[in-house]
Scaffold this active site. Structure first.
Site, PDB file in Angstrom:
ATOM      1  N   LYS A 148       0.841  -1.204   0.000  1.00 51.86           N
ATOM      2  CA  LYS A 148       0.000   0.000   0.000  1.00 51.86           C
ATOM      3  C   LYS A 148       0.875   1.253   0.000  1.00 51.86           C
ATOM      4  O   LYS A 148       0.627   2.208  -0.738  1.00 51.86           O
ATOM      5  CB  LYS A 148      -0.910   0.003   1.247  1.00 51.86           C
ATOM      6  N   GLN A 165      -4.086  -1.071  10.031  1.00 52.48           N
ATOM      7  CA  GLN A 165      -4.002  -2.390   9.398  1.00 52.48           C
ATOM      8  C   GLN A 165      -4.591  -3.463  10.319  1.00 52.48           C
ATOM      9  O   GLN A 165      -4.190  -3.601  11.469  1.00 52.48           O
ATOM     10  CB  GLN A 165      -2.529  -2.715   9.054  1.00 52.48           C
ATOM     11  N   ASP A 223     -10.707   3.446   4.878  1.00 52.19           N
ATOM     12  CA  ASP A 223     -11.127   2.047   4.727  1.00 52.19           C
ATOM     13  C   ASP A 223     -12.651   1.935   4.643  1.00 52.19           C
ATOM     14  O   ASP A 223     -13.181   0.884   4.283  1.00 52.19           O
ATOM     15  CB  ASP A 223     -10.625   1.209   5.921  1.00 52.19           C
TER      16      ASP A 223
END
Ligand code: NAD
Length: 295
Positions: free
Chosen positions: A53, A97, A120
Site C-alpha cells: 500500500k 491495518q 477504509d
C-alpha cells in the site's frame, strides 16, 4: 471459455488517473494527500500489505506517514495516536491495518477514526451512509475491496440492473458492503454465509457470483451459472507439491480452472481483486483530500 478480468491492468489505469489528478491538486493547493498507516505488531501478511500500500501510494504522489506500534503498546496508545492524527491537517486518511491484537477492541478503534479520514470505509457513520445513499458517489468513502469489485463489474460495460447477485461471505469488510453496493446498482442480492443451506444451488442461480469466504478453491465449476460473472475475493496461501519440494501458492476461493469453463467473465487470483483494493484505497485518500480542501 471465460474472459479473464485483468484487475492488475484496471488498477494501473486508476493509479495513472490518480497520479494526474494529484498533480493538479498539488498545483492548486500546494499540498499532497496524506495517508497515515498504522501497523501494530509484526504479522508477516500485514507487513506485506502495508509495504504494498505504501509503495503504490508514494508512486501516485500521496504522502505516507508510517506509524509502527509494537505488541507491548496498549489500546490506549493506539487511541491517543488516532486522536492526534484526526487533528493533523496533513493527514487526510487514516488506515489501521487489521487484524489487531486479540486484546484490542476493533470496533472501538475503528470508531475513533474521524469518519472524514476513514479511508477504509469501516466507520459506522460511513457504513450507514453507504446503505442509506445520502451522499453522492464521488464523496463516499466506500470499503476498498467491494469498491474494487464493483469497478471491475462496471468496467465490463454490461447492464447489471435487475441481475441476480450472490455474495458468499457476510463480513463487515467485504460481504456486507458488497451487498449494499450491488443493491445501490439495483441488483437482486443474496448474501450466503457459513450457515446457508443448499449453497451450490443458490450460487447456480447467480448472474454475478462474488466469493469472499477464505477457503481455497471452495466454489466448484458446477456451482456456477453458465455465462455468469465470477469475482473471486479470496486470498489463500496453500502448499503444493512441486517435484520433490513443496512450494507456496496463492489461490482464490473459486476453483479457477473449473470456473473458466462455465462463466463469461472470471477474475484471477492473484491479479484480480487484490490490486483493485489498493487502487481504491488511494482513490479514497484522494477523495478525503478533496472533501477537505474543495468544500
Ligand atoms: P471473514 O473470515 O471475515 O468472512 C468469511 C465469510 O465466509 C464469513 O461471513 C462466513 O460466514 C463465510 N463462510 C465461511 N465458511 C463458509 C461456508 N462453508 N459456506 C458459506 N460461507 C462460509 O473473511 P473476509 O475478511 O471477508 O475475507 C474473505 C476472503 O477474502 C479471505 O480469503 C481474505 O483473505 C480475502 N480478502 C481479500 C481482499 C483482497 O483485497 N483481495 C481483501 C479482503 C479480504
Amino acid at each position: 471459455m471465460s474472459d479473464i478480468i485483468n484487475g492488475k491492468l484496471l488498477a494501473q489505469d486508476i493509479r495513472n488517473n490518480l497520479k494526474e489528478e494529484i498533480k493538479k491538486l498539488y498545483n492548486k493547493f500546494k499540498k499532497k494527500p496524506g495517508l497515515a498507516v498504522i501497523q501494530i505488531g509484526e504479522i508477516p501478511a500485514s507487513t506485506v500489505y502495508v509495504k504494498a500500500k505504501t509503495k503504490k501510494a508514494i508512486e501516485v504522489g500521496i504522502e505516507v506517514f508510517d506509524h509502527k506500534l509494537n505488541n507491548l503498546d496498549s489500546e490506549e496508545d493506539l487511541i491517543k495516536l488516532i486522536l492526534k492524527l484526526n487533528k493533523d491537517e496533513n493527514v487526510n486518511g487514516i488506515l489501521v491495518q487489521l487484524p489487531l491484537p486479540k486484546n484490542f477492541n476493533e470496533n472501538k478503534i475503528l470508531e475513533t477514526i474521524d469518519p472524514k479520514k476513514d479511508v477504509d470505509g469501516f466507520h459506522p457513520y460511513n457504513v450507514g451512509i453507504l446503505s442509506t445513499s445520502q451522499i453522492s458517489d464521488k464523496d463516499l468513502l466506500i470499503p476498498c475491496t467491494p469498491q474494487g469489485c464493483l469497478l471491475m463489474l462496471k468496467n465490463l460495460g454490461l447492464n447489471i440492473v435487475g441481475k441476480k447477485a450472490v455474495i458468499i461471505g457476510r463480513s463487515n469488510i467485504v460481504g456486507k458492503p458488497m451487498a449494499s453496493l450491488l443493491l445501490r446498482e439495483s441488483c437482486t442480492v443474496t448474501i450466503a454465509h457459513s450457515k446457508t443451506e443448499l449453497l451450490p444451488e443458490i450460487c447456480k442461480e447467480a448472474d454475478i457470483l462474488i466469493a469472499a469466504v477464505g477457503k481455497p478453491e471452495f466454489v466448484k465449476g458446477d456451482w456456477i451459472k453458465k455465462n455468469s460473472i465470477v469475482i473471486d475475493v479470496g486470498i489463500n496461501r496453500i502448499e503444493k507439491k512441486d517435484g520433490d519440494s513443496i512450494k507456496t501458492e496463492i489461490v482464490g476461493d473459486v476453483c479457477f480452472e473449473e470456473a473458466k469453463k462455465v462463466a463469461s467473465f472470471v477474475t484471477p487470483v492473484p491479479g484480480g481483486v487484490g490490486p483493485m483494493t489498493i487502487a481504491c484505497l488511494l482513490k479514497n485518500t484522494t477523495t478525503a483530500f478533496k472533501s477537505y480542501h474543495c468544500q
